[in-house]
Structure formats: C-alpha cells, structure tokens
Design a protein around this motif. Sequence first.
Motif, PDB file in Angstrom:
ATOM      1  N   ARG A 134     -15.327  -2.503  -7.856  1.00 44.73           N
ATOM      2  CA  ARG A 134     -15.421  -1.094  -8.254  1.00 44.73           C
ATOM      3  C   ARG A 134     -15.348  -0.999  -9.778  1.00 44.73           C
ATOM      4  O   ARG A 134     -14.357  -1.383 -10.377  1.00 44.73           O
ATOM      5  N   LEU A 135     -16.422  -0.502 -10.382  1.00 41.86           N
ATOM      6  CA  LEU A 135     -16.464  -0.304 -11.835  1.00 41.86           C
ATOM      7  C   LEU A 135     -15.770   1.021 -12.120  1.00 41.86           C
ATOM      8  O   LEU A 135     -16.363   2.088 -11.996  1.00 41.86           O
ATOM      9  N   GLN A 136     -14.503   0.939 -12.529  1.00 46.64           N
ATOM     10  CA  GLN A 136     -13.662   2.136 -12.518  1.00 46.64           C
ATOM     11  C   GLN A 136     -12.439   1.928 -13.399  1.00 46.64           C
ATOM     12  O   GLN A 136     -11.903   0.828 -13.496  1.00 46.64           O
ATOM     13  N   ARG A 137     -11.986   2.986 -14.028  1.00 47.46           N
ATOM     14  CA  ARG A 137     -10.723   2.954 -14.762  1.00 47.46           C
ATOM     15  C   ARG A 137      -9.566   3.139 -13.781  1.00 47.46           C
ATOM     16  O   ARG A 137      -9.672   3.898 -12.819  1.00 47.46           O
ATOM     17  N   PHE A 138      -8.477   2.467 -14.045  1.00 44.60           N
ATOM     18  CA  PHE A 138      -7.359   2.482 -13.104  1.00 44.60           C
ATOM     19  C   PHE A 138      -6.807   3.890 -12.887  1.00 44.60           C
ATOM     20  O   PHE A 138      -6.385   4.237 -11.783  1.00 44.60           O
ATOM     21  N   GLU A 139      -6.826   4.708 -13.932  1.00 42.84           N
ATOM     22  CA  GLU A 139      -6.221   6.033 -13.831  1.00 42.84           C
ATOM     23  C   GLU A 139      -7.067   7.013 -13.022  1.00 42.84           C
ATOM     24  O   GLU A 139      -6.647   8.146 -12.783  1.00 42.84           O
ATOM     25  N   THR A 140      -8.240   6.579 -12.548  1.00 42.38           N
ATOM     26  CA  THR A 140      -9.070   7.448 -11.705  1.00 42.38           C
ATOM     27  C   THR A 140      -9.032   7.037 -10.233  1.00 42.38           C
ATOM     28  O   THR A 140      -9.725   7.633  -9.408  1.00 42.38           O
ATOM     29  N   ILE A 141      -8.242   6.041  -9.886  1.00 46.58           N
ATOM     30  CA  ILE A 141      -8.136   5.606  -8.494  1.00 46.58           C
ATOM     31  C   ILE A 141      -7.512   6.730  -7.662  1.00 46.58           C
ATOM     32  O   ILE A 141      -6.475   7.280  -8.040  1.00 46.58           O
ATOM     33  N   ASN A 142      -8.155   7.071  -6.559  1.00 50.70           N
ATOM     34  CA  ASN A 142      -7.647   8.184  -5.747  1.00 50.70           C
ATOM     35  C   ASN A 142      -7.669   7.881  -4.246  1.00 50.70           C
ATOM     36  O   ASN A 142      -7.787   8.792  -3.433  1.00 50.70           O
ATOM     37  N   ASP A 143      -7.548   6.604  -3.881  1.00 52.34           N
ATOM     38  CA  ASP A 143      -7.492   6.230  -2.470  1.00 52.34           C
ATOM     39  C   ASP A 143      -6.189   6.740  -1.850  1.00 52.34           C
ATOM     40  O   ASP A 143      -5.154   6.835  -2.527  1.00 52.34           O
ATOM     41  N   THR A 144      -6.232   7.017  -0.554  1.00 49.87           N
ATOM     42  CA  THR A 144      -5.059   7.515   0.162  1.00 49.87           C
ATOM     43  C   THR A 144      -4.852   6.711   1.440  1.00 49.87           C
ATOM     44  O   THR A 144      -5.775   6.614   2.262  1.00 49.87           O
ATOM     45  N   ASP A 145      -3.666   6.119   1.593  1.00 50.97           N
ATOM     46  CA  ASP A 145      -3.296   5.393   2.821  1.00 50.97           C
ATOM     47  C   ASP A 145      -4.393   4.409   3.243  1.00 50.97           C
ATOM     48  O   ASP A 145      -4.794   4.381   4.408  1.00 50.97           O
ATOM     49  N   THR A 146      -4.841   3.593   2.311  1.00 44.84           N
ATOM     50  CA  THR A 146      -6.002   2.735   2.546  1.00 44.84           C
ATOM     51  C   THR A 146      -5.657   1.252   2.589  1.00 44.84           C
ATOM     52  O   THR A 146      -6.264   0.503   3.367  1.00 44.84           O
ATOM     53  N   PHE A 147      -4.712   0.810   1.777  1.00 44.58           N
ATOM     54  CA  PHE A 147      -4.510  -0.625   1.570  1.00 44.58           C
ATOM     55  C   PHE A 147      -3.147  -1.096   2.075  1.00 44.58           C
ATOM     56  O   PHE A 147      -2.159  -0.377   2.015  1.00 44.58           O
ATOM     57  N   ASN A 148      -3.137  -2.346   2.543  1.00 43.69           N
ATOM     58  CA  ASN A 148      -1.887  -2.989   2.952  1.00 43.69           C
ATOM     59  C   ASN A 148      -1.199  -3.715   1.807  1.00 43.69           C
ATOM     60  O   ASN A 148       0.015  -3.939   1.856  1.00 43.69           O
ATOM     61  N   LEU A 149      -1.981  -4.098   0.799  1.00 43.53           N
ATOM     62  CA  LEU A 149      -1.459  -4.930  -0.280  1.00 43.53           C
ATOM     63  C   LEU A 149      -2.201  -4.611  -1.571  1.00 43.53           C
ATOM     64  O   LEU A 149      -3.432  -4.476  -1.562  1.00 43.53           O
ATOM     65  N   ILE A 150      -1.452  -4.478  -2.652  1.00 45.60           N
ATOM     66  CA  ILE A 150      -2.037  -4.283  -3.976  1.00 45.60           C
ATOM     67  C   ILE A 150      -1.602  -5.429  -4.878  1.00 45.60           C
ATOM     68  O   ILE A 150      -0.417  -5.738  -4.988  1.00 45.60           O
ATOM     69  N   TYR A 151      -2.599  -6.071  -5.498  1.00 36.06           N
ATOM     70  CA  TYR A 151      -2.330  -7.029  -6.576  1.00 36.06           C
ATOM     71  C   TYR A 151      -2.401  -6.238  -7.880  1.00 36.06           C
ATOM     72  O   TYR A 151      -3.492  -5.833  -8.302  1.00 36.06           O
ATOM     73  N   GLN A 170       2.223   6.087  -9.090  1.00 37.12           N
ATOM     74  CA  GLN A 170       2.084   7.114  -8.058  1.00 37.12           C
ATOM     75  C   GLN A 170       0.740   6.985  -7.351  1.00 37.12           C
ATOM     76  O   GLN A 170       0.637   7.148  -6.135  1.00 37.12           O
ATOM     77  N   ARG A 171      -0.300   6.655  -8.098  1.00 37.74           N
ATOM     78  CA  ARG A 171      -1.610   6.421  -7.490  1.00 37.74           C
ATOM     79  C   ARG A 171      -1.574   5.189  -6.579  1.00 37.74           C
ATOM     80  O   ARG A 171      -2.205   5.166  -5.528  1.00 37.74           O
ATOM     81  N   MET A 172      -0.840   4.174  -7.004  1.00 40.41           N
ATOM     82  CA  MET A 172      -0.716   2.969  -6.175  1.00 40.41           C
ATOM     83  C   MET A 172       0.044   3.280  -4.883  1.00 40.41           C
ATOM     84  O   MET A 172      -0.341   2.828  -3.793  1.00 40.41           O
ATOM     85  N   TYR A 173       1.116   4.053  -4.999  1.00 41.46           N
ATOM     86  CA  TYR A 173       1.914   4.425  -3.825  1.00 41.46           C
ATOM     87  C   TYR A 173       1.058   5.206  -2.828  1.00 41.46           C
ATOM     88  O   TYR A 173       1.098   4.961  -1.620  1.00 41.46           O
ATOM     89  N   THR A 174       0.268   6.123  -3.348  1.00 42.63           N
ATOM     90  CA  THR A 174      -0.605   6.923  -2.487  1.00 42.63           C
ATOM     91  C   THR A 174      -1.679   6.068  -1.837  1.00 42.63           C
ATOM     92  O   THR A 174      -2.051   6.284  -0.683  1.00 42.63           O
ATOM     93  N   ALA A 175      -2.184   5.075  -2.555  1.00 42.43           N
ATOM     94  CA  ALA A 175      -3.264   4.229  -2.034  1.00 42.43           C
ATOM     95  C   ALA A 175      -2.790   3.303  -0.920  1.00 42.43           C
ATOM     96  O   ALA A 175      -3.581   2.888  -0.063  1.00 42.43           O
ATOM     97  N   LEU A 176      -1.498   2.958  -0.921  1.00 43.04           N
ATOM     98  CA  LEU A 176      -0.972   2.035   0.087  1.00 43.04           C
ATOM     99  C   LEU A 176      -0.738   2.730   1.425  1.00 43.04           C
ATOM    100  O   LEU A 176      -0.330   3.888   1.488  1.00 43.04           O
ATOM    101  N   LYS A 177      -0.948   1.976   2.480  1.00 44.26           N
ATOM    102  CA  LYS A 177      -0.523   2.419   3.798  1.00 44.26           C
ATOM    103  C   LYS A 177       0.997   2.305   3.893  1.00 44.26           C
ATOM    104  O   LYS A 177       1.629   1.561   3.153  1.00 44.26           O
ATOM    105  N   GLN A 178       1.579   3.035   4.841  1.00 49.01           N
ATOM    106  CA  GLN A 178       3.017   2.897   5.077  1.00 49.01           C
ATOM    107  C   GLN A 178       3.329   1.451   5.434  1.00 49.01           C
ATOM    108  O   GLN A 178       2.625   0.842   6.246  1.00 49.01           O
ATOM    109  N   GLY A 179       4.355   0.890   4.829  1.00 50.67           N
ATOM    110  CA  GLY A 179       4.697  -0.501   5.056  1.00 50.67           C
ATOM    111  C   GLY A 179       3.983  -1.471   4.136  1.00 50.67           C
ATOM    112  O   GLY A 179       4.208  -2.679   4.218  1.00 50.67           O
ATOM    113  N   GLY A 180       3.131  -0.954   3.251  1.00 51.35           N
ATOM    114  CA  GLY A 180       2.370  -1.814   2.356  1.00 51.35           C
ATOM    115  C   GLY A 180       3.186  -2.303   1.176  1.00 51.35           C
ATOM    116  O   GLY A 180       4.278  -1.806   0.885  1.00 51.35           O
TER     117      GLY A 180
END
Length: 220
Positions: A134-151, A170-180
């Motif tokens: 994804r060609l994207q700046r980090f501060e524009t990430i807006n995924d919700t409950d999508t990922f199990n793991l973030i590097y 906060q964007r990372m927290y929102t992007a993670l699934k519960q338990g991620g």
Amino acid sequence: MTHELIKTSDGSTSLYIPQLDETYHSVHGALQETQHVFIKNGLQLFDHQSISILEIGFGTGLNALATYKEHESLQLNIRYETVEAYPLSCDEASQMNFPQMLNAPALVPVFEQMHRCEWNKLITILPSFSFKKRLQRFETINDTDTFNLIYFDAFGAQVQPELWQEAIFQRMYTALKQGGYLVTYAAKGSVRRAMQACGFTVERLPGPPMKREMLRAHKD
C-alpha cells in the motif's frame, strides 16, 4: 534521499541514509533483529491459523520475506499488507542479500516479486500467502478490526517522532482485531505510554542483539 549500502554485524545488508543519519535496520544485525522482534515475538504467537498482518514500513522487504519463509513451517495462511510512503527502487532492493542470509536462494524470485509487483493490488504468491503493498502515509491508515498482528517498523523516534505518538497508535489499535498484537523494536517509555493511552496492554520483552528491550502490545 541518498541510500548507502552497508553490511550489518550478522552479515546481512541494510541501507544508511546520510541525510537522517539513520539505517533501515539495526547495525548489530538486520536479520537477527527481524527474526527476534517480528518473527519470534510476533509471528510465532500463531500457528495453524489464517491471519492478517499489517507491516508499518515495507522498506527493504526483509520482514515480509522472513515472514513468507516462516509461514509454511507454522502452517499459517497469511494475508500480508505492508504500508510504505517512500519506496525503494527495485535496483536498490536487488542489492539486499536476504535470500542468501536466510539460506534459501529459492526465495530470490519471491523477493523480486514483492518489490516489482503493482502497488495497491493484492497478489497471490502461494495459495497460503497473499501480499499487498500500500503506497500510503502511516497517518492515513483507517482500517478497522482487520489485522491479527502489526509489525511496527517505522524509522526511530529520534528521526520521525510524529510516527510514535498516541494518534498513530490509536490507528493501530483500531486496525487490530480483538486479541491482536503489535510488536516493535522500540522500547522508549514515551512510546509505551502512548500505546497504553490507546488501550493497549504493553509488555517489555528482551530486545535483539545489543538492545536491552523491545515492546509488544496486546489488544485484549
């Protein structure tokens, strides 16, 4: 910006940016850092599962390649998405010796495919491993409950402090699934407190070579 090829202490390559006085990986061992922080303390929390991974900072592609190599032994089915705002050229990426350092020359075409594939398009490298840049700046990430793991592998806070603030986590927290989980090489108290302010439970873990600690955050 100018990138200079360097060799880190474990023999794996990295890039140095003179304008920032910053390297893409630890000079004490690029591959050792990836294996310790992202594979051992992140990916290996999962096995025999289908998971989604978000990488913050594609960079040289080392984390993606190491994950690809490890996923079959863990019997994982992975959707891997990686975000980068300032990608390297394919020529720069081709200087990296990661397939050889991973004792897997057969990974050379996979590594090339990761760097040469189209941006913002999901591709299938194996039936068990899909990949999207994804060609994207980090501060524009807006995924919700999508990922199990973030590097979380952004440049250090001394170079880009804005990427280690509460708003980003906060964007990372929102992007993670519960338990991620989110794993990062960073261990600063200000980073830990920013994560906690977003709702993460944060643990300090032993760090990679020549680094005392790292952080792992859990959305529990």
